[in-house]
Design a protein around this motif. Structure first.
Motif, PDB file in Angstrom:
ATOM      1  N   VAL A 265      71.656  23.843  33.445  1.00 50.34           N
ATOM      2  CA  VAL A 265      71.509  23.548  32.008  1.00 50.34           C
ATOM      3  C   VAL A 265      71.112  22.082  31.840  1.00 50.34           C
ATOM      4  O   VAL A 265      71.573  21.214  32.585  1.00 50.34           O
ATOM      5  CB  VAL A 265      72.840  23.843  31.261  1.00 50.34           C
ATOM      6  N   HIS A 266      70.240  21.831  30.859  1.00 50.69           N
ATOM      7  CA  HIS A 266      69.840  20.458  30.511  1.00 50.69           C
ATOM      8  C   HIS A 266      70.905  19.870  29.588  1.00 50.69           C
ATOM      9  O   HIS A 266      71.227  20.454  28.542  1.00 50.69           O
ATOM     10  CB  HIS A 266      68.479  20.494  29.810  1.00 50.69           C
ATOM     11  N   HIS A 267      71.448  18.717  29.968  1.00 54.93           N
ATOM     12  CA  HIS A 267      72.560  18.118  29.224  1.00 54.93           C
ATOM     13  C   HIS A 267      72.199  17.828  27.757  1.00 54.93           C
ATOM     14  O   HIS A 267      73.017  18.058  26.856  1.00 54.93           O
ATOM     15  CB  HIS A 267      72.971  16.813  29.933  1.00 54.93           C
ATOM     16  N   MET A 268      70.971  17.362  27.511  1.00 54.43           N
ATOM     17  CA  MET A 268      70.611  17.028  26.130  1.00 54.43           C
ATOM     18  C   MET A 268      70.349  18.283  25.299  1.00 54.43           C
ATOM     19  O   MET A 268      70.583  18.295  24.099  1.00 54.43           O
ATOM     20  CB  MET A 268      69.387  16.088  26.098  1.00 54.43           C
ATOM     21  N   GLU A 269      69.850  19.319  25.944  1.00 54.46           N
ATOM     22  CA  GLU A 269      69.692  20.591  25.224  1.00 54.46           C
ATOM     23  C   GLU A 269      71.072  21.105  24.821  1.00 54.46           C
ATOM     24  O   GLU A 269      71.264  21.626  23.716  1.00 54.46           O
ATOM     25  CB  GLU A 269      68.969  21.637  26.084  1.00 54.46           C
ATOM     26  N   ALA A 270      72.034  20.943  25.728  1.00 56.63           N
ATOM     27  CA  ALA A 270      73.402  21.372  25.412  1.00 56.63           C
ATOM     28  C   ALA A 270      73.948  20.588  24.219  1.00 56.63           C
ATOM     29  O   ALA A 270      74.561  21.159  23.312  1.00 56.63           O
ATOM     30  CB  ALA A 270      74.290  21.202  26.639  1.00 56.63           C
ATOM     31  N   HIS A 271      73.714  19.265  24.175  1.00 56.84           N
ATOM     32  CA  HIS A 271      74.147  18.475  23.003  1.00 56.84           C
ATOM     33  C   HIS A 271      73.498  19.041  21.734  1.00 56.84           C
ATOM     34  O   HIS A 271      74.140  19.209  20.709  1.00 56.84           O
ATOM     35  CB  HIS A 271      73.726  17.012  23.160  1.00 56.84           C
ATOM     36  N   LEU A 272      72.204  19.303  21.839  1.00 52.52           N
ATOM     37  CA  LEU A 272      71.429  19.773  20.677  1.00 52.52           C
ATOM     38  C   LEU A 272      71.980  21.093  20.135  1.00 52.52           C
ATOM     39  O   LEU A 272      71.971  21.341  18.934  1.00 52.52           O
ATOM     40  CB  LEU A 272      69.969  19.962  21.131  1.00 52.52           C
ATOM     41  N   LEU A 273      72.462  21.949  21.043  1.00 54.77           N
ATOM     42  CA  LEU A 273      72.927  23.279  20.637  1.00 54.77           C
ATOM     43  C   LEU A 273      74.440  23.353  20.446  1.00 54.77           C
ATOM     44  O   LEU A 273      74.977  24.424  20.126  1.00 54.77           O
ATOM     45  CB  LEU A 273      72.457  24.328  21.657  1.00 54.77           C
ATOM     46  N   ALA A 274      75.139  22.224  20.629  1.00 55.48           N
ATOM     47  CA  ALA A 274      76.605  22.203  20.455  1.00 55.48           C
ATOM     48  C   ALA A 274      76.983  22.709  19.068  1.00 55.48           C
ATOM     49  O   ALA A 274      78.031  23.330  18.876  1.00 55.48           O
ATOM     50  CB  ALA A 274      77.139  20.788  20.655  1.00 55.48           C
ATOM     51  N   VAL A 275      76.119  22.470  18.116  1.00 53.54           N
ATOM     52  CA  VAL A 275      76.371  22.857  16.730  1.00 53.54           C
ATOM     53  C   VAL A 275      76.447  24.386  16.562  1.00 53.54           C
ATOM     54  O   VAL A 275      77.023  24.881  15.595  1.00 53.54           O
ATOM     55  CB  VAL A 275      75.278  22.209  15.829  1.00 53.54           C
TER      56      VAL A 275
ATOM     57  N   SER B  48      66.312  21.130   7.624  1.00 52.08           N
ATOM     58  CA  SER B  48      67.579  21.111   8.362  1.00 52.08           C
ATOM     59  C   SER B  48      67.561  20.028   9.430  1.00 52.08           C
ATOM     60  O   SER B  48      66.606  19.936  10.206  1.00 52.08           O
ATOM     61  CB  SER B  48      67.827  22.457   9.054  1.00 52.08           C
ATOM     62  N   LEU B  49      68.641  19.252   9.455  1.00 45.91           N
ATOM     63  CA  LEU B  49      68.783  18.197  10.460  1.00 45.91           C
ATOM     64  C   LEU B  49      70.061  18.446  11.261  1.00 45.91           C
ATOM     65  O   LEU B  49      71.137  18.600  10.689  1.00 45.91           O
ATOM     66  CB  LEU B  49      68.880  16.829   9.764  1.00 45.91           C
ATOM     67  N   VAL B  50      69.910  18.497  12.596  1.00 50.38           N
ATOM     68  CA  VAL B  50      71.064  18.636  13.484  1.00 50.38           C
ATOM     69  C   VAL B  50      71.282  17.290  14.156  1.00 50.38           C
ATOM     70  O   VAL B  50      70.331  16.698  14.678  1.00 50.38           O
ATOM     71  CB  VAL B  50      70.793  19.720  14.556  1.00 50.38           C
ATOM     72  N   VAL B  51      72.491  16.776  14.106  1.00 45.87           N
ATOM     73  CA  VAL B  51      72.781  15.488  14.751  1.00 45.87           C
ATOM     74  C   VAL B  51      73.810  15.736  15.848  1.00 45.87           C
ATOM     75  O   VAL B  51      74.807  16.424  15.625  1.00 45.87           O
ATOM     76  CB  VAL B  51      73.299  14.461  13.729  1.00 45.87           C
ATOM     77  N   ALA B  52      73.554  15.213  17.032  1.00 41.92           N
ATOM     78  CA  ALA B  52      74.433  15.511  18.164  1.00 41.92           C
ATOM     79  C   ALA B  52      74.481  14.358  19.152  1.00 41.92           C
ATOM     80  O   ALA B  52      73.701  13.408  19.048  1.00 41.92           O
ATOM     81  CB  ALA B  52      73.945  16.782  18.850  1.00 41.92           C
TER      82      ALA B  52
ATOM     83  N   ALA C 176      82.173  20.742  28.051  1.00 39.96           N
ATOM     84  CA  ALA C 176      81.544  21.874  28.733  1.00 39.96           C
ATOM     85  C   ALA C 176      81.285  23.049  27.787  1.00 39.96           C
ATOM     86  O   ALA C 176      80.531  23.957  28.121  1.00 39.96           O
ATOM     87  CB  ALA C 176      82.418  22.334  29.896  1.00 39.96           C
ATOM     88  N   ALA C 177      81.890  23.018  26.591  1.00 34.92           N
ATOM     89  CA  ALA C 177      81.694  24.123  25.646  1.00 34.92           C
ATOM     90  C   ALA C 177      80.208  24.237  25.286  1.00 34.92           C
ATOM     91  O   ALA C 177      79.634  25.335  25.242  1.00 34.92           O
ATOM     92  CB  ALA C 177      82.544  23.892  24.406  1.00 34.92           C
ATOM     93  N   MET C 178      79.571  23.088  25.044  1.00 34.87           N
ATOM     94  CA  MET C 178      78.138  23.094  24.676  1.00 34.87           C
ATOM     95  C   MET C 178      77.275  23.588  25.849  1.00 34.87           C
ATOM     96  O   MET C 178      76.251  24.251  25.645  1.00 34.87           O
ATOM     97  CB  MET C 178      77.695  21.694  24.220  1.00 34.87           C
ATOM     98  N   VAL C 179      77.696  23.276  27.061  1.00 32.30           N
ATOM     99  CA  VAL C 179      76.966  23.723  28.261  1.00 32.30           C
ATOM    100  C   VAL C 179      77.121  25.243  28.401  1.00 32.30           C
ATOM    101  O   VAL C 179      76.168  25.961  28.719  1.00 32.30           O
ATOM    102  CB  VAL C 179      77.481  22.999  29.529  1.00 32.30           C
ATOM    103  N   ALA C 180      78.329  25.725  28.110  1.00 33.03           N
ATOM    104  CA  ALA C 180      78.601  27.168  28.208  1.00 33.03           C
ATOM    105  C   ALA C 180      77.740  27.937  27.212  1.00 33.03           C
ATOM    106  O   ALA C 180      77.093  28.926  27.573  1.00 33.03           O
ATOM    107  CB  ALA C 180      80.082  27.429  27.945  1.00 33.03           C
ATOM    108  N   TYR C 181      77.698  27.466  25.961  1.00 32.77           N
ATOM    109  CA  TYR C 181      76.888  28.177  24.958  1.00 32.77           C
ATOM    110  C   TYR C 181      75.412  28.159  25.366  1.00 32.77           C
ATOM    111  O   TYR C 181      74.718  29.187  25.339  1.00 32.77           O
ATOM    112  CB  TYR C 181      77.048  27.550  23.557  1.00 32.77           C
ATOM    113  N   THR C 182      74.915  26.988  25.755  1.00 27.20           N
ATOM    114  CA  THR C 182      73.491  26.840  26.097  1.00 27.20           C
ATOM    115  C   THR C 182      73.136  27.710  27.301  1.00 27.20           C
ATOM    116  O   THR C 182      72.098  28.382  27.313  1.00 27.20           O
ATOM    117  CB  THR C 182      73.171  25.354  26.377  1.00 27.20           C
ATOM    118  N   GLY C 183      74.015  27.712  28.302  1.00 29.95           N
ATOM    119  CA  GLY C 183      73.795  28.540  29.491  1.00 29.95           C
ATOM    120  C   GLY C 183      73.801  30.015  29.134  1.00 29.95           C
ATOM    121  O   GLY C 183      72.956  30.787  29.606  1.00 29.95           O
TER     122      GLY C 183
END
Ligand code: KG4
Ligand code: ZN
Length: 338
Positions: free
Chosen positions: A112-122, A265-269, A305-312
């Motif tokens: 998983v890409h760490h920044m993609e995970a941040h982006l999708l944490a929402v 829509s703006l997502v901030v992470a 790791a929650a954001m990584v789990a969702y993204t994965g």
């Protein structure tokens, strides 16, 4: 083919060791994080010490998450791990751990890409954005504006030319003697600061682009600090004005990006999105300018790791089976293949 639904995730890109369990039907089942303390005495993250702590803490965290969720290891259907960007040794610990565990269980693993995970944490929140949206990623290593057309389709709109926003917070905090990492401490001190007592520049605001620059702001703080009486109140006044300047730059450029893309829509992470001033100013701008802002809860702004789990999990729903290679990328652009 049945897609893996119950996912175990490992995050070890920097100085947070984290593990999470995510189920596509039930949502987040558990997550744990160990924030490495060993670095504070060194005034910054020491990569070798980070790797050693990841080795020490990963397995106990996995056991803890599984026990608390009352889930056996054999129920896990897929494992995901942060493969970059980050510290190479730290990434390798997580990647080797995840790949070996997946191999031993006979289940697939995905990077998983760490920044993609941040982006999708929402996406772990009840208020979730619909695609497309603009993402503002503000962490210790990155300050980026991204056009997100759909899942996996990311276009970089703007970047920092020098320091990242979080890095600037940390450097100014260090200068004011607030320890490392000092973003949250600086923000706390800023609540005691007074408006108009210190004046700092708003870099790049009048340039018609979507890029940022924070190193000049940091130098301006240094100049003001060296000439000051160094009292507690002066420190707080500097912290206040510095925070105002960063927040203003982030919000003005984000609104410009929304306008350019014609999105609402703006997502901030990322770690800096935990900043209270940024969050409240964004909310009031959103009401005034009629756009929606989406923010992760505080604990999912910083590394987890929650954001990584969702993204994965989301990747597993569309991914081709991958080979067994253990590959990490300390430098890895969002949207690029691994
Ligand atoms: O996303 P993150 O946990 O790690 C990276 O991937 O870099 O972000 C960490 C950064 C640090 O620079 C930290 O000082 C900053 O986020 N940060 C904050 C706040 N909380 C964390 N900056 C400003 N205000 C905060 N409340
Ligand atoms: Zn991060």
């Amino acid at each position: 083919m049945d897609r893996p639904n119950l996912i175990l995730a490992v995050e070890s890109s920097c100085d947070e060791t984290a593990v999470a369990l995510y189920d596509g039907r039930l949502g987040l089942l558990g997550h744990k994080l160990y924030s490495q303390e060993v670095h504070s005495q060194h005034g910054g993250v020491v990569p070798e010490l980070a790797s050693r702590d990841h080795i020490r803490y990963l397995l106990p965290l996995v056991k803890q998450v599984l026990t608390e969720a009352n889930i056996g290891l054999s129920s896990i259907e897929g494992i995901v791990y942060t493969a970059g960007p980050g510290l190479v040794g730290a990434l390798l610990v997580g990647a080797m751990f995840a790949r070996s565990l997946a191999y031993s269980l006979g289940i697939p693993a995905l990077p998983v890409h760490h920044m993609e995970a941040h982006l999708l944490a929402v996406m772990l929140e009840s208020k979730q954005p619909a695609f497309p949206f603009v993402g503002l990623l503000v962490s210790g290593g990155h300050t980026m504006l991204v056009e997100v057309k759909s899942f996996g389709q990311y276009q970089l709109l703007g970047d920092t030319l020098d320091d990242a926003a979080g890095e600037a917070f940390d450097k100014v905090a260090k200068l004011l003697g607030l320890g490392y990492p000092g973003g949250a401490a600086l923000s706390k001190l800023a609540t005691e600061g007074r408006e108009g007592k210190v004046l700092l520049p708003r870099p790049m605001l009048n340039r018609d682009n979507l890029d940022f620059s924070f190193s000049g702001l940091k130098t301006a703080v240094l100049t003001v600090w060296e000439r000051s009486d160094k009292s507690h109140q002066t420190k707080a006044d500097i912290a206040y004005e510095f925070e105002q300047a960063v927040v203003e730059c982030l919000i003005v450029k984000s609104m410009r990006a929304l306008k350019r893309c014609q999105y609402k829509s703006l997502v901030v992470a990322g770690g800096v999105s935990a900043n209270q001033m940024l969050r409240s100013h964004l909310q009031s701008q959103a009401t005034r300018q009629q756009f929606e802002v989406y923010l992760p809860r505080h604990e999912f702004c910083t590394d987890n790791a929650a954001m990584v789990a969702y993204t994965g999990w989301a990747h597993f729903q569309v991914a081709e089976p991958s080979d067994l290679a253990v590959k990490v990328r300390p430098r890895w652009e969002l949207g690029e293949p691994l």
